[in-house]
Design an enzyme around this catalytic site. Structure first.
Site, PDB file in Angstrom:
ATOM      1  N   CYS A 114       0.813  -1.227   0.000  1.00 55.78           N
ATOM      2  CA  CYS A 114       0.000   0.000   0.000  1.00 55.78           C
ATOM      3  C   CYS A 114       0.845   1.275   0.000  1.00 55.78           C
ATOM      4  O   CYS A 114       0.324   2.361  -0.266  1.00 55.78           O
ATOM      5  CB  CYS A 114      -0.962  -0.006   1.180  1.00 55.78           C
ATOM      6  SG  CYS A 114      -2.106  -1.398   1.122  1.00 55.78           S
ATOM      7  N   HIS A 250      -3.461   7.526   1.640  1.00 61.63           N
ATOM      8  CA  HIS A 250      -3.835   6.158   1.248  1.00 61.63           C
ATOM      9  C   HIS A 250      -5.213   5.870   1.834  1.00 61.63           C
ATOM     10  O   HIS A 250      -5.497   6.217   2.980  1.00 61.63           O
ATOM     11  CB  HIS A 250      -2.796   5.181   1.801  1.00 61.63           C
ATOM     12  CG  HIS A 250      -3.196   3.750   1.674  1.00 61.63           C
ATOM     13  ND1 HIS A 250      -3.688   3.213   0.510  1.00 61.63           N
ATOM     14  CD2 HIS A 250      -3.185   2.726   2.578  1.00 61.63           C
ATOM     15  CE1 HIS A 250      -3.964   1.939   0.700  1.00 61.63           C
ATOM     16  NE2 HIS A 250      -3.671   1.615   1.948  1.00 61.63           N
ATOM     17  N   ASN A 280      -9.899  -0.169  -0.103  1.00 60.02           N
ATOM     18  CA  ASN A 280      -8.444  -0.119  -0.130  1.00 60.02           C
ATOM     19  C   ASN A 280      -7.951  -0.759  -1.437  1.00 60.02           C
ATOM     20  O   ASN A 280      -8.022  -1.977  -1.597  1.00 60.02           O
ATOM     21  CB  ASN A 280      -7.899  -0.864   1.094  1.00 60.02           C
ATOM     22  CG  ASN A 280      -6.391  -0.791   1.193  1.00 60.02           C
ATOM     23  OD1 ASN A 280      -5.706  -0.403   0.240  1.00 60.02           O
ATOM     24  ND2 ASN A 280      -5.856  -1.182   2.330  1.00 60.02           N
TER      25      ASN A 280
END
Ligand code: COA
Length: 323
Positions: A114, A250, A280
């Site tokens: 990520c 993020h 996500n």
């Protein structure tokens, strides 16, 4: 030209949308739980046969168009991904072929889960500052749905597929002021896909070739490391938090994002929030959020942006940018 700047942004989400109510039929969960604990309302899922390179290509073409540049202007391609099409070639090389970039410039993938986009951006910025590239395509692209256990409610409700891209060009003024990249490999057990090419994928162990996560521990680490990297970024640029125009985080969990916003004394209307729309998407989520706010007119030329991300590894990173 000793700096790099963002020339254009692009993104792409697969057509298929999976709502929280759809997940209620697959695992023991509720729309209310997912919204309250994560902020996610829906995620996009790649169609059968649709790959990370497909998503990356669509986002890259959007970004090139926004930057008013042609494929052969590109002299560096970096794709941040944990879910590549194949072992090799890299998604970046597949993309170079598809875009018709024939100038033999370098193309490679970066795997930092990520935090991958922050890593790719940092690398591209360093190439441009060193004078070895003048026009870089930096992409975060993922088909995370392919490494999810759809029977595990702890993980399958959190992730989605997508891609975001930026074109980075050489510039006389910043642009990208600084990037800050970190990793701490001691926390493997908290967030991982414990199988892979070299460990093998035999029939029994294949059941483990999915994201496994100790959610609350990851949550605590994410909040703490993002707080640190935000401080580090402001200090490195001698900048006060009040001088930031936008936080582009993020998009893992709205509660993690709110914790970072609180640390920066930023009201949530200065935070680009897209987690509700796509969950996500790992390396894709920062450029997806950036492109959303650029295209809807919230982020304007001259605005100061703080980008940050945290992911498996653990890896984390940030960038301070004048858009
Ligand atoms: N639906 C309903 N209940 C669920 C659920 C779901 N989809 N997933 C987990 N639960 C349950 C748990 O089993 C637990 O039940 P128990 O108390 O009976 O054991 C309960 O909800 C609370 O779990 P907990 O882990 O304490 O919740 P949380 O507030 O930490 O939220 C996450 C869980 C995963 C949303 C949160 O920890 C998180 O976002 N972590 C970070 C994730 C992340 O960012 N990962 C990627 C890094 S990039």
């Amino acid at each position: 030209m000793k700096y790099s700047r963002i020339g254009g942004t692009g993104s792409y989400l697969p057509e298929k949308v999976l709502l929280n109510s759809d997940l209620e039929k697959i695992v023991d969960t509720t729309d209310q739980w997912i919204r309250e604990r994560t902020g996610i309302a829906q995620r996009h899922i790649a169609a059968e046969g649709e790959t990370t390179a497909d998503l990356a290509e669509a986002a890259a073409r959007n970004a090139l168009e926004a930057a008013n540049l042609q494929a052969n202007d590109v002299d560096l391609i970096i794709v941040a991904t944990t879910t590549p099409d194949c072992v090799f070639p890299s998604v970046a090389c597949l993309l170079q072929q598809r875009l018709g970039v024939t100038n033999s410039s370098p193309a490679f993938d970066v795997q930092a889960v990520c935090a991958g986009f922050a890593y790719a951006l940092g690398i591209a910025d360093n190439f441009v500052r060193a004078g070895t590239a003048r026009c870089a395509l930096v992409i975060g692209a993922e088909t995370f749905s392919r490494i999810l256990n759809w029977e595990d409610r702890n993980t399958c409700v959190l992730f989605g597929d997508g891609a975001g891209a930026v074109v980075i060009t050489a510039s006389d003024s910043p642009g990208i002021h600084s990037t800050h990249l970190h990793a701490d490999g001691r926390y493997e057990e908290l967030l991982h896909v414990p199988e892979g090419v070299s460990r093998g994928y035999d029939a029994v162990r294949q059941q483990q070739a999915f994201v496994q996560m100790k959610g609350s521990e990851v949550f605590r680490m994410a909040v703490s490391k993002l707080r640190e990297v935000v401080d580090e970024t402001l200090a490195a640029n001698d900048l006060d938090k009040s001088e930031l125009d936008w936080l582009v985080p993020h998009q893992a969990n709205i509660r993690i994002i709110k914790a970072t916003a609180r640390k920066l004394d930023m009201s949530m209307d200065k935070v680009v929030l897209t987690v509700q729309d796509h969950g996500n998407t790992s390396a894709a989520s920062i450029p997806l959020a950036l492109d959303t706010a650029v295209r809807d007119g919230r982020i304007k030329r001259g605005d100061k942006l703080l980008l940050e991300g945290f992911g498996g590894g653990f890896t984390w990173g940030s960038a301070l940018i004048t858009y």
